[in-house]
Motif scaffolding. Structure first.
Motif, mmCIF file in Angstrom:
data_model
loop_
_atom_site.group_PDB
_atom_site.id
_atom_site.type_symbol
_atom_site.label_atom_id
_atom_site.label_comp_id
_atom_site.label_asym_id
_atom_site.label_seq_id
_atom_site.Cartn_x
_atom_site.Cartn_y
_atom_site.Cartn_z
ATOM 1 N N SER A 1 0.812 -1.214 0.000
ATOM 2 C CA SER A 1 0.000 0.000 0.000
ATOM 3 C C SER A 1 0.848 1.268 0.000
ATOM 4 O O SER A 1 0.495 2.254 -0.649
ATOM 5 C CB SER A 1 -0.939 0.015 1.212
ATOM 6 N N ALA A 2 1.983 1.257 0.721
ATOM 7 C CA ALA A 2 2.803 2.468 0.856
ATOM 8 C C ALA A 2 4.057 2.447 0.000
ATOM 9 O O ALA A 2 4.680 3.486 -0.209
ATOM 10 C CB ALA A 2 3.196 2.667 2.319
ATOM 11 N N ARG A 3 4.469 1.271 -0.478
ATOM 12 C CA ARG A 3 5.690 1.099 -1.268
ATOM 13 C C ARG A 3 6.905 1.724 -0.569
ATOM 14 O O ARG A 3 7.624 2.554 -1.128
ATOM 15 C CB ARG A 3 5.513 1.660 -2.675
ATOM 16 N N ALA A 4 7.089 1.289 0.677
ATOM 17 C CA ALA A 4 8.253 1.697 1.467
ATOM 18 C C ALA A 4 8.893 0.429 2.010
ATOM 19 O O ALA A 4 8.755 0.104 3.185
ATOM 20 C CB ALA A 4 7.832 2.632 2.591
ATOM 21 N N PRO A 5 9.603 -0.327 1.154
ATOM 22 C CA PRO A 5 10.078 -1.651 1.567
ATOM 23 C C PRO A 5 11.088 -1.632 2.705
ATOM 24 O O PRO A 5 11.059 -2.507 3.571
ATOM 25 C CB PRO A 5 10.695 -2.216 0.277
ATOM 26 N N ILE A 6 11.993 -0.659 2.720
ATOM 27 C CA ILE A 6 12.991 -0.619 3.796
ATOM 28 C C ILE A 6 12.298 -0.377 5.134
ATOM 29 O O ILE A 6 12.561 -1.059 6.132
ATOM 30 C CB ILE A 6 14.039 0.471 3.524
ATOM 31 N N THR A 7 11.389 0.587 5.152
ATOM 32 C CA THR A 7 10.640 0.869 6.377
ATOM 33 C C THR A 7 9.846 -0.353 6.816
ATOM 34 O O THR A 7 9.787 -0.669 8.011
ATOM 35 C CB THR A 7 9.693 2.057 6.149
ATOM 36 N N ALA A 8 9.217 -1.042 5.869
ATOM 37 C CA ALA A 8 8.404 -2.205 6.206
ATOM 38 C C ALA A 8 9.235 -3.294 6.864
ATOM 39 O O ALA A 8 8.828 -3.875 7.880
ATOM 40 C CB ALA A 8 7.723 -2.746 4.946
ATOM 41 N N VAL A 9 10.411 -3.578 6.319
ATOM 42 C CA VAL A 9 11.268 -4.619 6.899
ATOM 43 C C VAL A 9 11.733 -4.216 8.295
ATOM 44 O O VAL A 9 11.618 -4.989 9.255
ATOM 45 C CB VAL A 9 12.484 -4.886 5.993
ATOM 46 N N VAL A 10 12.239 -3.001 8.416
ATOM 47 C CA VAL A 10 12.815 -2.566 9.697
ATOM 48 C C VAL A 10 11.744 -2.451 10.772
ATOM 49 O O VAL A 10 11.935 -2.893 11.915
ATOM 50 C CB VAL A 10 13.556 -1.221 9.513
ATOM 51 N N ALA B 1 8.951 -11.452 0.863
ATOM 52 C CA ALA B 1 7.554 -11.092 0.627
ATOM 53 C C ALA B 1 7.386 -9.592 0.424
ATOM 54 O O ALA B 1 6.606 -9.145 -0.432
ATOM 55 C CB ALA B 1 6.698 -11.564 1.805
ATOM 56 N N ILE B 2 8.130 -8.784 1.172
ATOM 57 C CA ILE B 2 7.999 -7.327 1.070
ATOM 58 C C ILE B 2 8.503 -6.822 -0.273
ATOM 59 O O ILE B 2 7.875 -5.953 -0.907
ATOM 60 C CB ILE B 2 8.733 -6.656 2.245
ATOM 61 N N VAL B 3 9.624 -7.363 -0.742
ATOM 62 C CA VAL B 3 10.143 -6.934 -2.042
ATOM 63 C C VAL B 3 9.177 -7.323 -3.160
ATOM 64 O O VAL B 3 8.905 -6.531 -4.074
ATOM 65 C CB VAL B 3 11.538 -7.549 -2.285
ATOM 66 N N LEU B 4 8.637 -8.522 -3.099
ATOM 67 C CA LEU B 4 7.666 -8.943 -4.119
ATOM 68 C C LEU B 4 6.402 -8.089 -4.050
ATOM 69 O O LEU B 4 5.843 -7.703 -5.079
ATOM 70 C CB LEU B 4 7.319 -10.419 -3.928
ATOM 71 N N ALA B 5 5.944 -7.803 -2.837
ATOM 72 C CA ALA B 5 4.750 -6.967 -2.683
ATOM 73 C C ALA B 5 4.977 -5.577 -3.266
ATOM 74 O O ALA B 5 4.100 -5.008 -3.929
ATOM 75 C CB ALA B 5 4.366 -6.870 -1.212
ATOM 76 N N THR B 6 6.161 -5.020 -3.036
ATOM 77 C CA THR B 6 6.480 -3.693 -3.573
ATOM 78 C C THR B 6 6.519 -3.711 -5.096
ATOM 79 O O THR B 6 5.985 -2.808 -5.755
ATOM 80 C CB THR B 6 7.833 -3.213 -3.022
ATOM 81 N N ALA B 7 7.152 -4.738 -5.659
ATOM 82 C CA ALA B 7 7.261 -4.833 -7.119
ATOM 83 C C ALA B 7 5.889 -5.009 -7.765
ATOM 84 O O ALA B 7 5.569 -4.335 -8.761
ATOM 85 C CB ALA B 7 8.166 -6.000 -7.491
ATOM 86 N N VAL B 8 5.064 -5.880 -7.214
ATOM 87 C CA VAL B 8 3.728 -6.100 -7.779
ATOM 88 C C VAL B 8 2.872 -4.846 -7.624
ATOM 89 O O VAL B 8 2.100 -4.484 -8.512
ATOM 90 C CB VAL B 8 3.051 -7.313 -7.104
ATOM 91 N N SER B 9 3.026 -4.147 -6.507
ATOM 92 C CA SER B 9 2.282 -2.899 -6.304
ATOM 93 C C SER B 9 2.641 -1.867 -7.359
ATOM 94 O O SER B 9 1.769 -1.133 -7.861
ATOM 95 C CB SER B 9 2.588 -2.347 -4.914
#
Length: 559
Positions: A367-376, A394-402
């Motif tokens: 939803s936010a496309r902030a993968p670094i923030t999401a992981v940390v 999962a976060i990187v794939l979610a960001t790419a698909v988004s």
């Protein structure tokens, strides 16, 4: 650095006041510290109403915060982060100081009266307003002002969620949208200061209490990857649904804006009566879902209910964040997915709670496309390092698909709907709206790719551009060669230097003639040399040259 510490301390103190206000209003209106922990129970102050008191609490809250927001700070309405992003990108970091006070009261009333929103949006706006106010008092430069705003955002996140690293990356990835050593140092100081204050008040415990997770089978990575893709779809769907409901509320409401939250509170009350787990932020429900306390059908109902309740809270004019709801939605999706795969592959799937945790981060990233923030932030909120590899996958794939599914995010879509592009010029700006084709210079004489290096060095020295376009033998554009690249090769390896200039040619970031100048300036500033070729948007061949001089002429003409 001293100012960063002061802003961090202010953000930490602001988070204490904000959380105290939420708890106070929640107890006054429900009789419970967190009604989501005891959904469906009666208010001990009004036992004769039973669970039906939730029909009234959103109305009462709306009657209090509706006039407050409408009269003193309209920008305090909604989830807050887009307004901070806009202030940093186009307004020099200027945020009205009254936003901090109004946002604190309005968001605390919204959450305390049943609004299904989070704390992070308000505390980001509150901390940022404090940073901006300090910057204005001390008359700092615009760059310093933006940095102080980011420090306030970092401090707010750090103190509220006991997540100092996440505060830093949230500020840099979403607010500043850039990474520099200076910004990192300042936001770290603010975040650490705010976090120390938060831990002194709230303790040093993790956000969620989870058992140890382990990836025992390589096949589990495939399951987590599929969850990341599903989470991207849900995250994008949540962002779209949020603004669809807001549009519907705008279309339906014809009365005064100050009364809108109270009138809409009747609808929110019906949702809370049917699904009391939606009351407030909902962390107790999220915790229970990660422990496997709900069946698949109810998990999906909670996921859809949170989308509706959050969207309705924002749509009627409530004040609160969307980060916590995205975590909630992700936990419900992940738990339902984990239970399903556990039934299908009992010897391979692993613990259900791991999927809930990964779903939380992946839906936020989608939803936010902030993968670094999401992981940390998921690592810090849970203290679970054992799940870091599946979480990152999962976060990187979610960001790419988004990225494939939507141009905007849950934060930028709000601005796009108002016709605001964070990469473009501010509204009313005289510079930046022009098309590149209207301000570009003629294309300099190109170099054939077969030009000897010594001859190319001579031509570059006399061109005045510091870079020249290069064409191959068939007349096709292949890129740009810079004077710096040629000089470095001739100075460092004169014996092994390439014979022809084509071997040093590199394609720069593309700039097209129909592109707004404000967009192209970002590319120009990061390019080597003093200019870039401007490409025909249809055929991708150079038709002109954008230089720093032509951009400055546009400034002079606009002025």
């Amino acid at each position: 650095m001293a100012l960063a510490v002061i802003v961090g301390a202010g953000a930490g103190a602001g988070s204490l006041v904000f959380r105290w206000c939420i708890q106070t209003f929640t107890r006054l209106l429900t009789g419970h510290g967190d009604y989501a922990a005891a959904p469906g129970t009666a208010n001990p102050h009004l036992p004769w109403l039973g669970p039906y008191f939730v029909l009234l609490t959103p109305v009462i809250g709306g009657l209090l915060y509706g006039p407050l927001v409408n009269r003193f700070a309209k920008e305090a309405r909604g989830h807050g982060v887009p307004e901070v992003m806009l202030a940093v990108a186009q307004r020099g970091g200027r945020i009205s100081p009254k936003v901090a006070v109004v946002k604190t009261l309005a968001s605390a009333l919204t959450i305390g009266s049943g609004g299904s929103v989070g704390r992070e949006g308000p505390i980001v706006q509150i901390g940022s307003a404090l940073g901006s106010t300090l910057g204005r008092l001390l008359k700092v430069t615009e760059g310093r002002m933006r940095l102080l705003v980011a420090c306030g955002a970092a401090g707010g996140i750090a103190a509220t969620f006991n997540a100092p690293l996440a505060g830093v990356f949230f500020a840099m990835e979403l607010i500043l949208r850039t990474f520099t050593a200076e910004a990192f140092g300042a936001t770290v100081l603010a975040s650490v200061t705010a976090s120390v204050i938060g831990r002194a008040a709230f303790g040093d415990s993790a956000f969620l209490s989870l058992p140890d997770f382990h990836v025992d089978h390589l096949a589990q990575y495939g399951l987590f990857a599929l969850l990341g893709i599903a989470a991207a779809i849900v995250g994008v769907g949540f962002a779209r649904f949020l603004y669809l409901v807001e549009d519907a509320c705008d279309w339906l409401w014809r009365g005064p804006e100050w009364l809108r939250p109270a009138a809409g509170g009747l609808l929110l009350g019906l949702v809370l009566l049917a699904l009391p787990q939606m009351y407030g932020v909902g962390y107790p429900v999220l915790q229970k879902a990660t422990e496997g306390g709900y069946a698949i059908g109810f998990l999906l109902l909670l996921m859809l209910g949170k989308m509706l309740a959050t969207s309705l809270t924002i749509g009627i004019g409530g004040s609160g964040g969307v980060f916590a709801p995205s975590l909630f939605i992700g936990a419900m999706l992940g738990s339902a997915y984990g239970i399903t795969v556990h039934h299908l592959l009992p010897g391979t799937a692993g613990a259900v709670g791991a999927y809930a945790l990964v779903g939380m981060g992946a839906v936020f990233a989608g939803s936010a496309r902030a993968p670094i923030t999401a992981v940390v932030i998921l690592f810090e909120l849970t203290g679970e390092y054992s799940i870091i590899l599946p979480l990152m996958l999962a976060i990187v794939l979610a960001t790419a698909v988004s990225h494939l599914l939507s141009h905007g995010t849950v934060y930028t879509l709000k601005l796009h709907r108002r016709g605001i592009d964070l990469e473009g010029p501010a509204r009313g700006a005289r510079l930046g709206g022009q098309r590149v084709g209207a301000v570009m210079d003629p294309l300099p004489a190109p170099l054939p790719a077969s030009t000897p290096l010594a001859e190319a060095a001579d031509l570059l020295s006399r061109s005045g551009h510091g870079a020249l376009p290069v064409f191959d033998g068939a007349g096709n554009y292949v890129g740009v060669v810079t004077a710096q690249a040629v000089a470095e090769v001739l100075a460092e390896q004169p014996e092994g230097a390439p014979a022809e200039v084509g071997q040093l040619t590199e394609p720069p970031a593309p700039v097209t003639a129909d592109e707004p100048l404000a967009h192209a300036l970002h590319t120009l500033l990061s390019a080597e040399g003093t200019g870039l070729p401007v490409l025909d948007p249809a055929r991708a061949v150079p038709v002109g040259w954008l230089s720093h001089q032509s951009a400055l002429r546009a400034v002079h003409t606009a002025a």
